[in-house]
Design a protein around this motif. Structure first.
Motif, PDB file in Angstrom:
ATOM      1  N   HIS A 296      29.924  -0.096   7.815  1.00 33.92           N
ATOM      2  CA  HIS A 296      31.186   0.230   8.486  1.00 33.92           C
ATOM      3  C   HIS A 296      31.066   0.377  10.007  1.00 33.92           C
ATOM      4  O   HIS A 296      32.095   0.446  10.679  1.00 33.92           O
ATOM      5  CB  HIS A 296      31.761   1.528   7.907  1.00 33.92           C
ATOM      6  CG  HIS A 296      32.065   1.435   6.432  1.00 33.92           C
ATOM      7  ND1 HIS A 296      33.163   0.768   5.936  1.00 33.92           N
ATOM      8  CD2 HIS A 296      31.385   1.927   5.360  1.00 33.92           C
ATOM      9  CE1 HIS A 296      33.169   0.849   4.615  1.00 33.92           C
ATOM     10  NE2 HIS A 296      32.101   1.548   4.227  1.00 33.92           N
ATOM     11  N   TRP A 297      29.869   0.447  10.515  1.00 37.90           N
ATOM     12  CA  TRP A 297      29.698   0.647  11.951  1.00 37.90           C
ATOM     13  C   TRP A 297      29.088  -0.590  12.606  1.00 37.90           C
ATOM     14  O   TRP A 297      28.330  -1.327  11.961  1.00 37.90           O
ATOM     15  CB  TRP A 297      28.784   1.854  12.239  1.00 37.90           C
ATOM     16  CG  TRP A 297      29.429   3.181  11.894  1.00 37.90           C
ATOM     17  CD1 TRP A 297      30.556   3.395  11.173  1.00 37.90           C
ATOM     18  CD2 TRP A 297      28.937   4.462  12.281  1.00 37.90           C
ATOM     19  NE1 TRP A 297      30.827   4.727  11.073  1.00 37.90           N
ATOM     20  CE2 TRP A 297      29.839   5.419  11.742  1.00 37.90           C
ATOM     21  CE3 TRP A 297      27.846   4.917  13.010  1.00 37.90           C
ATOM     22  CZ2 TRP A 297      29.663   6.788  11.924  1.00 37.90           C
ATOM     23  CZ3 TRP A 297      27.666   6.270  13.188  1.00 37.90           C
ATOM     24  CH2 TRP A 297      28.584   7.201  12.654  1.00 37.90           C
ATOM     25  N   PRO A 298      29.392  -0.829  13.888  1.00 39.09           N
ATOM     26  CA  PRO A 298      28.763  -1.963  14.605  1.00 39.09           C
ATOM     27  C   PRO A 298      27.332  -1.598  15.004  1.00 39.09           C
ATOM     28  O   PRO A 298      27.065  -1.154  16.145  1.00 39.09           O
ATOM     29  CB  PRO A 298      29.674  -2.153  15.817  1.00 39.09           C
ATOM     30  CG  PRO A 298      30.251  -0.805  16.075  1.00 39.09           C
ATOM     31  CD  PRO A 298      30.397  -0.148  14.730  1.00 39.09           C
ATOM     32  N   VAL A 299      26.411  -1.789  14.107  1.00 38.31           N
ATOM     33  CA  VAL A 299      25.042  -1.314  14.283  1.00 38.31           C
ATOM     34  C   VAL A 299      24.391  -1.930  15.524  1.00 38.31           C
ATOM     35  O   VAL A 299      23.750  -1.236  16.323  1.00 38.31           O
ATOM     36  CB  VAL A 299      24.210  -1.624  13.023  1.00 38.31           C
ATOM     37  CG1 VAL A 299      22.732  -1.343  13.269  1.00 38.31           C
ATOM     38  CG2 VAL A 299      24.719  -0.802  11.855  1.00 38.31           C
ATOM     39  N   LYS A 300      24.553  -3.224  15.671  1.00 39.83           N
ATOM     40  CA  LYS A 300      23.892  -3.907  16.790  1.00 39.83           C
ATOM     41  C   LYS A 300      24.392  -3.382  18.132  1.00 39.83           C
ATOM     42  O   LYS A 300      23.609  -3.156  19.059  1.00 39.83           O
ATOM     43  CB  LYS A 300      24.126  -5.411  16.676  1.00 39.83           C
ATOM     44  CG  LYS A 300      23.315  -6.240  17.643  1.00 39.83           C
ATOM     45  CD  LYS A 300      23.522  -7.726  17.364  1.00 39.83           C
ATOM     46  CE  LYS A 300      22.672  -8.581  18.312  1.00 39.83           C
ATOM     47  NZ  LYS A 300      22.853 -10.030  18.049  1.00 39.83           N
TER      48      LYS A 300
END
Length: 697
Positions: A296-300
């Motif tokens: 769910h999160w923009p990890v990069k």
């Protein structure tokens, strides 16, 4: 218009159109041309001229946006050059401050804002809020730098502490030979109005008040690391983590320089890239291990943002020199590009970093740090664009990529920085590639990761584990440096080139790296011309120190010095610029004439060179001939038509170079080359001694 002229214009237009989309990397080059022109001027331009140049540059940048694809880039190039002149002038006036114009001895009070080491391995303090005995505040230098000799206590050497000492101060010196490194200009931009030394203990006047928080944190971390890793290993670790080199011995520094490993000391692109890359990778892996975050999160993007914060913290702790600032801007541009899903590394990013530094610190362009840093980075990015192209076309096996990257990066960086290093430091390291191949991987895979892990373990009190690993890696690098530096022929002295060699070499390299298409091969022309000029460069036949205390006469065996001791720094620089392997005592043994007591006699063609050392020798020489060059370390009172140089004359001329020509002598002075600039102001009354020295009347 003639057909030939029309064809030439059309061809030039075609060349510009062929570079569309690739012209932005030339922006800092054009800005740098303007900055260089400002510093080449012999007379300080009036303020209105600087304003006019800056406004013309801004107007040109606005106007070029409405021009066609050919005229627009050309106008932009000229506009950036004009803007460079204005920026350099604004910076020069912005750092202006009082400069001491006499020899001072007495009490010196000030706040510690810098701690480092001099070339003679003495600890140096940089002080601001300076108070000098019997001197008005408006005449007192903004900053002074004092070398500490003799026994010193370490309690006062704390950031932001107010100290008091008794010492000697004088104005920053000019070049030790005409056309050489201009320390006076360098000191101007550091806001150093005086430099000197003390042999007395430094006393603490006031405890640190917290006004230098970042500097204090740097030094506290440096002391912590050196306590955990004693000796040269800890000093090396402190330099890598905080930029504080004050604990490193001169022998270690020489070994690193002689093996081309000194760049590992500078917190530059290598360190910043490794740190940002390690933090980015560690954060990304850590976030991916959490299922909710992974889905769910923009990890990069989050990892890139965290790496950017870490890089900024590293910038603050490192002290922010030019190489570190360039590295941070490069890392920031790359990480921002990752967050925006753009290409992370390109010549545009290098150009953006150069533009930012040149706008903020135009004088940085003149220093070896800026030149070597951007030479290496530009060459690496340009070459790896080609290497990555081959890899995409599957011309290289996958397993070969890291091996080739290591070999290519070490070779390209060494080749790109070699002309700059040889110009500024007069040395060529023959085994630098070998030393880098076995040291750089250790720095990347062991030292930098261990430093990051140590920072993470510090709150738990377990940082000593990671610091021990870091120490092992640094011990290996020091072992490599000392071993390779001891090999026969590890270092070759290089004579100093003429003033136009490095700019020509730089232009050739920029064309090779930035131009698109086969036209880039045209860069070989200025590079070859620079090499030819370097090989054919001639050193001055006679050099005279600005104090009159040392004379250097060129002989078939090398530079002969008039005395075996005294003025050691000047002697060292002269011999280095000659590409000589001799020390001062050895060079003094080459003196071709009599050297009895305080009088040394030699010959320059049909001219007799006489060096008078001390008051007795100077006063005992009362008359001279037209075929004599008389140099004295004390004031002269003699009659005769000789060419004479004493402290009164040399105070106006600065260092002097003399060459013998068929039609007579050619005398070049430091003042003649440095001109009348903000950092070289001299009273008009000193013009008379200058004319006397030049004419011999």
């Amino acid at each position: 218009m003639a057909p030939a002229a029309t064809a030439l214009i059309d061809r030039a237009a075609g060349l510009v159109l062929g570079q569309r989309g690739f012209l932005f990397p030339w922006a800092p080059v054009c800005l740098g041309v303007g900055i260089g022109l400002y510093f080449l001027l012999r007379v300080e331009p009036p303020t209105w001229a600087l304003w006019l140049a800056a406004l013309a540059g801004l107007a040109g940048l606005v106007a070029q946006a409405r021009m066609n694809a050919v005229a627009g880039p050309l106008v932009a190039a000229v506009a950036l050059a004009c803007l460079g002149i204005g920026l350099a002038g604004a910076r020069s006036h912005g750092v202006a401050g009082p400069v001491l114009d006499f020899r001072y001895y007495g009490s010196i009070e000030g706040r510690v804002v810098g701690i480092d080491r001099s070339a003679s391995d003495a600890v140096r303090l940089t002080l601001d809020r300076v108070v000098l005995e019997r001197m008005a505040p408006e005449d007192t230098p903004t900053r002074v730098r004092v070398s500490l000799h003799g026994e010193q206590g370490f309690a006062p050497l704390e950031p932001d502490a107010v100290v008091i000492l008794t010492g000697h101060l004088g104005p920053p010196g000019g070049a030790v030979e005409p056309g050489g490194f201009d320390f006076r200009r360098h000191a101007w931009f550091l806001r150093l109005g005086a430099v000197g030394y003390t042999r007395n203990p430094v006393l603490l006047l006031e405890e640190p008040g917290g006004g230098q928080a970042v500097f204090a944190a740097r030094m506290a971390l440096s002391q912590y690391v050196q306590k955990a890793l004693p000796g040269e290993t800890g000093a090396f670790a402190a330099a890598v983590t905080t930029g504080d080199r004050s604990g490193m011995g001169q022998e270690t520094l020489d070994a690193l320089r002689d093996t081309n490993l000194a760049h590992l000391l500078a917190i530059s692109g290598l360190h910043m890239g490794l740190l940002a890359g390690f933090v980015f990778g560690a954060l990304r892996v850590g976030l991916l291990l959490v299922p909710l975050v992974r889905h769910h999160w923009p990890v990069k993007r989050l990892a890139a943002a965290g790496a950017l914060v870490a890089a900024f913290g590293y910038l603050l702790l490192s002290g922010g020199n030019v190489a570190t600032e360039r590295a941070f801007v490069m890392a920031a541009v790359a990480l921002t590009a990752v967050m925006l899903h753009r290409r992370a590394l390109s010549l545009r990013a290098v150009a953006m970093a150069a533009l930012i530094i040149l706008v903020l610190q135009p004088e940085a362009m003149l220093g070896p740090g800026f030149q070597m840093s951007f030479a290496a980075t530009t060459a690496l990015v340009a070459v790896f664009e080609q290497v990555s192209g081959l890899q995409r076309e599957r011309r290289l096996p996958r397993w070969a990529a890291p091996v080739i990257s290591l070999l290519v990066s070490s070779a390209v960086a060494g080749f790109a920085t070699a002309p700059v290093a040889m110009t500024h430091f007069n040395r060529m390291t023959h085994y630098g590639l070998i030393a880098n191949l076995v040291s750089v991987p250790v720095m990347g895979m062991m030292v930098v990761p261990a430093a990051v892990v140590a920072a993470l373990l510090s709150p738990l009190g377990l940082d000593w584990l990671a610091l021990a690993v870091m120490g092992w890696g640094l011990d290996w690098i020091l072992l490599v440096a000392r071993t390779v530096a001891a090999w026969e022929g590890a270092v070759r002295p290089i004579p100093a080139p003429g003033p136009g060699v490095l700019p020509l070499m730089a232009m050739g390299g920029l064309i090779l790296c930035l131009w698109r298409g086969r036209g880039r091969l045209a860069g070989m022309v200025p590079a070859a011309l620079a090499l030819a000029l370097w090989v054919g460069a001639e050193r001055p036949a006679l050099l005279i120190a600005d104090s009159g205390a040392l004379v250097g006469l060129m002989t078939p065996e090398g530079r002969a010095l008039s005395r075996p001791r005294g003025s050691g720094f000047i002697a060292e620089v002269w011999l280095e610029n000659d590409g000589s392997r001799l020390d001062q005592a050895g060079a003094a043994g080459l003196w071709p004439g009599e050297a009895e007591g305080r009088v040394a006699r030699g010959r320059l063609g049909s001219w007799e060179v006489i060096h008078l050392q001390g008051k007795i020798a100077s006063r005992g020489f009362a008359e001279c001939r037209a075929d004599q060059i008389v140099v004295a370390s004390e004031a002269l009172a003699l009659s005769g038509p000789c060419l004479r140089f004493d402290p009164d004359t040399l105070g106006a001329t600065g260092a002097v170079a003399v060459s013998a020509r068929p039609d007579g002598l050619r005398v070049v002075t430091d003042r003649e080359l440095s001109g009348d600039r903000l950092w070289h102001r001299r009273p008009a009354a000193q013009d008379a001694p200058l004319r006397l020295a030049q004419t011999g009347q």
